[in-house]
Write a protein that holds these residues in place. Structure first.
Motif, PDB file in Angstrom:
ATOM      1  N   ALA A 151    -111.494-116.116 -51.837  1.00 48.94           N
ATOM      2  CA  ALA A 151    -110.865-116.401 -50.547  1.00 48.94           C
ATOM      3  C   ALA A 151    -109.387-116.730 -50.733  1.00 48.94           C
ATOM      4  O   ALA A 151    -108.526-116.212 -50.006  1.00 48.94           O
ATOM      5  N   LEU A 152    -109.084-117.567 -51.712  1.00 47.13           N
ATOM      6  CA  LEU A 152    -107.692-117.956 -51.932  1.00 47.13           C
ATOM      7  C   LEU A 152    -106.833-116.751 -52.303  1.00 47.13           C
ATOM      8  O   LEU A 152    -105.772-116.517 -51.727  1.00 47.13           O
ATOM      9  N   ILE A 153    -107.319-115.974 -53.283  1.00 47.57           N
ATOM     10  CA  ILE A 153    -106.537-114.817 -53.723  1.00 47.57           C
ATOM     11  C   ILE A 153    -106.333-113.841 -52.559  1.00 47.57           C
ATOM     12  O   ILE A 153    -105.248-113.292 -52.366  1.00 47.57           O
ATOM     13  N   SER A 154    -107.381-113.646 -51.768  1.00 47.95           N
ATOM     14  CA  SER A 154    -107.282-112.611 -50.739  1.00 47.95           C
ATOM     15  C   SER A 154    -106.321-113.012 -49.626  1.00 47.95           C
ATOM     16  O   SER A 154    -105.654-112.146 -49.060  1.00 47.95           O
ATOM     17  N   VAL A 155    -106.221-114.320 -49.326  1.00 45.87           N
ATOM     18  CA  VAL A 155    -105.265-114.726 -48.295  1.00 45.87           C
ATOM     19  C   VAL A 155    -103.838-114.475 -48.774  1.00 45.87           C
ATOM     20  O   VAL A 155    -103.002-113.929 -48.044  1.00 45.87           O
ATOM     21  N   VAL A 156    -103.580-114.821 -50.031  1.00 45.53           N
ATOM     22  CA  VAL A 156    -102.248-114.579 -50.588  1.00 45.53           C
ATOM     23  C   VAL A 156    -101.918-113.089 -50.537  1.00 45.53           C
ATOM     24  O   VAL A 156    -100.843-112.681 -50.085  1.00 45.53           O
ATOM     25  N   LEU A 157    -102.868-112.266 -50.981  1.00 43.03           N
ATOM     26  CA  LEU A 157    -102.640-110.823 -50.985  1.00 43.03           C
ATOM     27  C   LEU A 157    -102.460-110.286 -49.564  1.00 43.03           C
ATOM     28  O   LEU A 157    -101.613-109.430 -49.315  1.00 43.03           O
ATOM     29  N   ALA A 158    -103.274-110.794 -48.635  1.00 45.23           N
ATOM     30  CA  ALA A 158    -103.202-110.296 -47.261  1.00 45.23           C
ATOM     31  C   ALA A 158    -101.828-110.582 -46.664  1.00 45.23           C
ATOM     32  O   ALA A 158    -101.232-109.721 -46.007  1.00 45.23           O
ATOM     33  N   VAL A 159    -101.317-111.790 -46.901  1.00 45.41           N
ATOM     34  CA  VAL A 159     -99.988-112.133 -46.395  1.00 45.41           C
ATOM     35  C   VAL A 159     -98.948-111.197 -47.018  1.00 45.41           C
ATOM     36  O   VAL A 159     -98.099-110.636 -46.338  1.00 45.41           O
ATOM     37  N   PHE A 160     -99.087-110.997 -48.322  1.00 51.13           N
ATOM     38  CA  PHE A 160     -98.140-110.142 -49.028  1.00 51.13           C
ATOM     39  C   PHE A 160     -98.108-108.733 -48.437  1.00 51.13           C
ATOM     40  O   PHE A 160     -97.041-108.194 -48.118  1.00 51.13           O
ATOM     41  N   PHE A 161     -99.294-108.140 -48.272  1.00 49.93           N
ATOM     42  CA  PHE A 161     -99.350-106.769 -47.768  1.00 49.93           C
ATOM     43  C   PHE A 161     -98.920-106.686 -46.301  1.00 49.93           C
ATOM     44  O   PHE A 161     -98.150-105.807 -45.915  1.00 49.93           O
ATOM     45  N   ALA A 162     -99.449-107.599 -45.480  1.00 48.61           N
ATOM     46  CA  ALA A 162     -99.131-107.541 -44.053  1.00 48.61           C
ATOM     47  C   ALA A 162     -97.626-107.682 -43.865  1.00 48.61           C
ATOM     48  O   ALA A 162     -97.015-106.995 -43.043  1.00 48.61           O
ATOM     49  N   TYR A 163     -97.059-108.553 -44.655  1.00 51.80           N
ATOM     50  CA  TYR A 163     -95.636-108.825 -44.524  1.00 51.80           C
ATOM     51  C   TYR A 163     -94.796-107.653 -45.015  1.00 51.80           C
ATOM     52  O   TYR A 163     -93.810-107.290 -44.391  1.00 51.80           O
ATOM     53  N   SER A 164     -95.239-107.039 -46.118  1.00 44.61           N
ATOM     54  CA  SER A 164     -94.514-105.872 -46.645  1.00 44.61           C
ATOM     55  C   SER A 164     -94.455-104.770 -45.609  1.00 44.61           C
ATOM     56  O   SER A 164     -93.432-104.112 -45.442  1.00 44.61           O
ATOM     57  N   VAL A 165     -95.584-104.571 -44.935  1.00 41.86           N
ATOM     58  CA  VAL A 165     -95.640-103.511 -43.943  1.00 41.86           C
ATOM     59  C   VAL A 165     -94.753-103.853 -42.754  1.00 41.86           C
ATOM     60  O   VAL A 165     -94.087-102.993 -42.185  1.00 41.86           O
ATOM     61  N   ARG A 166     -94.686-105.118 -42.410  1.00 46.00           N
ATOM     62  CA  ARG A 166     -93.840-105.527 -41.291  1.00 46.00           C
ATOM     63  C   ARG A 166     -92.364-105.267 -41.610  1.00 46.00           C
ATOM     64  O   ARG A 166     -91.599-104.860 -40.761  1.00 46.00           O
ATOM     65  N   MET A 167     -92.040-105.502 -42.876  1.00 44.83           N
ATOM     66  CA  MET A 167     -90.662-105.303 -43.306  1.00 44.83           C
ATOM     67  C   MET A 167     -90.307-103.829 -43.373  1.00 44.83           C
ATOM     68  O   MET A 167     -89.179-103.423 -43.204  1.00 44.83           O
ATOM     69  N   ASN A 168     -91.339-103.018 -43.733  1.00 42.48           N
ATOM     70  CA  ASN A 168     -91.060-101.611 -43.979  1.00 42.48           C
ATOM     71  C   ASN A 168     -92.193-100.782 -43.403  1.00 42.48           C
ATOM     72  O   ASN A 168     -93.213-100.596 -44.053  1.00 42.48           O
ATOM     73  N   SER A 169     -91.996-100.288 -42.179  1.00 41.96           N
ATOM     74  CA  SER A 169     -93.126 -99.666 -41.482  1.00 41.96           C
ATOM     75  C   SER A 169     -93.583 -98.372 -42.151  1.00 41.96           C
ATOM     76  O   SER A 169     -94.664 -97.884 -41.888  1.00 41.96           O
TER      77      SER A 169
END
Lengths: 331, 518
Positions: B332-350
């Protein structure tokens, strides 16, 4: 990251087991007490273990592989999962029909216990003479009465694989057609569910593995006794080819890091105390003929004539069995 | 950023490459040929039809239960609301296969309800009583088990929407129903679809529960090809076929979001309307009936089984519990960190949006198929002994499978943060990292906790991949439940099942505290 398990010193044994019986704990504990060898276990169904062994290849940490179905044992042998071994003790204890053929380099697998596939019927609804062979279950007189678990289950596939060997594929396919026509409901649930459905009257007759029936016979729970009071059982095909039996057994894994401990464990499984456990703890018939059975439930079932079909034949016919079931719409 | 995002996403996509391995590396002795054509000729049509009916039925079921409850809870005050608010998440803690055992046990021919009725009516069989082991039984059971996905995400959307929507709809002269249909529903659509996609993917990937219901779905075909016919390649081809169903769900979900910027520009407390009389009774009855079927009845049935057992505790019980907790928390911990990372990357670069769609596939793969992919992959690199040595492989498998559920939740949260907030923060001279920390995280807190909760509970319940990939002597509660079911000891699996349910309650309580504080 730990080192591969191979690099560690023996005094332990890595066991891949498809046995899923809670009562096996006692068996493993006893072995450790007797030998000081610690057992590491992975339990999953036969196929899952086979997939894992395939992927691990030469690096597999497995020492001993246990399977609970004749066809799977044969398959594992064909896939080269076992290392042939010579053991005078095992060869003297386990009858020849319950182990793989002994080649010059030894035997690959040994059966340690057997179970039978028998017929359970509702005493109020069904006359036992109408259901005393597997063949009769598919006859029109049993229309709307028959229940089984899914045909895709290994226990069913082995039964049908043996039938293909005895009667040929065409006759077996006709039989399966008759079974589908006679079903009280589509196949579903486990063997205990079939027995319960017979007791409740939903089904007139069903197939079940012997140890599930014995477990109910021995149970002290009132609801189980109520089930037992409503059902009868028959040994199928006693006047003809004999009742279908299946084998649980195993062998030493091909790349076992602890081969000595592995052979020691297999020999332990053939010892009197372990064999008695199979009979008394898990309601199976011990492979070793001389072992005393103290199990009232097994005694109630009495002696019977077993079918004599080679394990290799059952194994080879698995796919044909599954295909003919699909063709006739046996779920 | 891209230099990390893409390789990391590909690393989590590897099992799918592993699935393709049999095609790429020859030397796989095939026992049989023509598995696919055999299946196609005799059974596949039926599997596809029942799969479609199942996902349609469950789709309607989770929509009604999820959105209905979310709307009632978010918009109205009535007696019992405080309890329902968090209690409606509880069904998430019940594994689908346990729900199936209990549902069938209760309603089948030999079960207590039908037996009593037969005795009362003096009938041999009740022709009018539907068979619980059927497609419709499966639809009911799955709907009550999985609607909290829709409920949770949608309610979060309702709570975070501007509380003025109801006022607006009243000003426009809409009835509450019209307002709901014309204003609220469209606004919450991305959240509703995200929740529905999660629930339906779980249905597609399920094998244990559907086989218990005697329903034959696409997953049945995969297992048949793999296990009965020993044909890994055919199984993989079918698994790719299953992915086309997933693509369909994905496509619908993504297109529902596209071109629409849902973000409300004001953050005011939603105003819950007080209900009285008949209306309050209806709200109470709707939420109450959902809770009863989704949680109270199954929990009661488990307790009853447990009491029948005489409360003997298996000596291995604490091991099961410890193992389950450790892998669930780590993942759970790892996946939240990863999810934020990916979601945020996509927001920055569509242009990277394909990455998240790629990661979504893991969730829809049946656990066993995913495990075959991982096995094949480990085989190629001769690393399969890692499985026995540590839980690394297991955690990796969970991440591949469940990252998408945390990602959905984080993305749905991010979607509600307006681009103009980012712009103003950037104008104030905040760096991207600072925007994340000071603007997004506080606003996202709820979504992050929801994301972690989903994964935690999912891992607690996960079975097929755990069975295949776990190290020595590592039985989890789910594995113990499965082994007991395989041994046909229903009464004894009450303890591990009930524990999965109870452990699942803690994060739910935590979540409800966060919600009531905000």
């Amino acid at each position: 990251m730990a080192l591969p398990l191979h690099a560690q010193e023996a005094k332990e044994l890595n066991l891949y087991s498809a046995r899923h019986y809670q009562t096996d704990e006692a068996l493993y504990g006893d072995f450790t007490k007797k030998t000081g060898i610690k057992i590491n276990r992975i339990e999953a169904d036969d196929n899952a273990l086979a997939e894992r062994l395939k992927s691990e290849g030469a690096n597999s940490p497995a020492d001993v592989i246990l399977m609970v179905d004749a066809a799977r044992l044969w398959r594992a042998q064909i896939d080269g999962f076992f290392r042939p071994i010579h053991s005078k003790y095992l060869e003297s204890r386990i009858p020849a029909n319950l182990r793989s053929k002994t080649e010059s380099d030894g035997s690959t697998w040994f059966g340690f216990s057997t179970r039978a596939r028998l017929v359970v019927y509702n005493k109020a609804k069904v006359n036992p003479q109408d259901v005393d062979t597997y063949e009769k279950l598919a006859e029109p007189m049993n229309k709307g009465r028959v229940c089984t678990r899914s045909g895709a289950h290994p226990y069913m596939l082995s039964l049908i694989g043996a039938m293909i060997e005895r009667r040929g594929e065409t006759a077996t396919e006709d039989w399966a057609k008759g079974m589908v026509a006679n079903m009280a409901r589509p196949p579903r649930g486990g063997d205990t569910d079939q027995i319960k459905a017979v007791a409740s009257g939903e089904c007139g007759v069903a197939l079940t593995n012997s140890y599930y029936l014995v477990r109910l016979l021995r149970s002290t729970k009132p609801e189980d006794q109520a089930i037992v009071s409503k059902i009868g059982f028959v040994w199928p095909n006693q006047q003809t080819t004999g009742t279908h039996i299946n084998i649980a057994g195993g062998g030493v894994a091909k790349n076992a890091p602890h081969p000595q401990a592995a052979i020691q464990f297999l020999e332990y499984l053939a010892s009197d105390s372990a064999q008695e456990y199979f009979a008394n703890g898990n309601n199976e018939w011990p492979a070793v003929k001389s072992v005393k059975i103290e199990n009232e439930g097994l005694k109630m079932l009495g002696p019977f004539k077993a079918e004599n079909v080679s394990v290799a034949a059952i194994g080879k016919n698995q796919i044909a069995a599954q295909r003919l079931l699909d063709r006739v719409g046996y779920k | 950023m891209n230099r990390i995002v893409v390789p990391l996403a590909l690393l989590l996509f590897l099992p799918l490459f592993g699935l393709a391995a049999p095609f790429l590396f020859s030397g796989n002795e095939q026992l049989t040929t023509g598995t696919l054509s055999h299946l196609w000729n005799f059974v596949l049509g039926g599997y596809i039809a029942s799969t479609l009916v199942l996902i349609l039925g469950v789709g309607v079921g989770v929509f009604i239960l999820g959105v209905g409850n979310a709307w009632i809870i978010a918009s109205y005050d009535f007696p019992g609301k405080k309890l329902f608010e968090w209690a409606l998440i509880l069904p998430l803690a019940v594994p689908t296969y346990v729900m199936a055992y209990l549902f069938v046990d209760l309603l089948q021919f030999s079960g207590p309800i039908q037996s009593t009725l037969r005795d009362l009516l003096g009938m041999d069989s009740l022709w009018f009583f539907p068979d619980p082991r059927s497609l419709s039984g499966a639809i009911w059971s799955f709907s009550f088990c999985l609607f909290p996905y829709v409920y949770l995400i949608t309610r979060t959307a309702f709570l975070e929407r501007s509380g003025r929507l109801i006022e607006v709809s009243e000003t426009l002269g809409y009835s509450p129903l019209q307002g709901f249909l014309k204003l609220v529903l469209p606004m919450a659509r991305p959240a509703i679809f995200a929740g529905m996609a999660l629930a339906l993917m779980e249905v597609l990937a399920d094998f244990g529960a559907v086989s218990y219901f005697g329903v034959q779905t696409f997953a049945t075909g995969i297992f048949k090809a793999w296990l009965s016919f020993g044909d890994r390649i055919a199984a993989v081809q079918l698994a790719l076929g299953l992915l086309s169903f997933v693509l369909l769900i994905f496509f619908v979900e993504q297109s529902s979001r596209s071109k629409l910027q849902y973000a409300s520009s004001t953050r005011s407390k939603p105003l819950a309307k007080s209900l009285h009389g008949k209306k309050a009774l209806f709200a109470f009855a709707f939420c109450g009936a959902t809770l009863l079927c989704g949680f109270l009845l199954p929990a009661f049935a488990l307790l009853q089984l447990l009491i029948k057992q005489g409360l003997t505790i298996d000596i291995r019980y604490l091991d099961w519990l410890g193992n389950s907790l450790s892998v669930s928390i780590i993942t759970a911990l790892i996946s939240v960190v990863l999810a934020v990372f990916f979601a945020y990357s996509v927001r920055m670069n569509s242009r990277l949006s394909w990455v998240n769609q790629l990661l979504g596939f893991g969730y829809a793969l049946p656990g066993a198929v995913l495990a075959i992919g991982i096995l094949s992959f480990l085989e190629i690199f001769q690393l399969a002994w890692w499985m026995s040595a540590s839980i690394l492989v297991l955690v990796y498998a969970y991440l591949v499978r469940f990252l998408s559920s945390s990602l959905q939740s984080v993305e749905a949260g991010l979607a509600r943060i307006t681009p103009s907030m980012d712009d103003s923060a950037a104008l104030l001279g905040l760096s991207r990292g600072q925007i994340l920390k000071r603007v997004h995280v506080p606003l996202l807190k709820r979504s992050l906790i929801t994301a972690g909760l989903f994964v935690f509970v999912d891992v607690m319940k996960e079975l097929p991949a755990t069975l295949l990939l776990r190290p020595f002597n590592f039985d989890t509660l789910a594995v113990a439940t499965y082994q007991l079911a395989a041994d046909e000891r229903l009464a004894e699996l009450a303890l591990p099942s009930l524990t999965i349910v109870l452990v699942g309650l803690f994060p739910v309580l935590l979540l409800s505290r966060v919600i009531s504080k905000s």
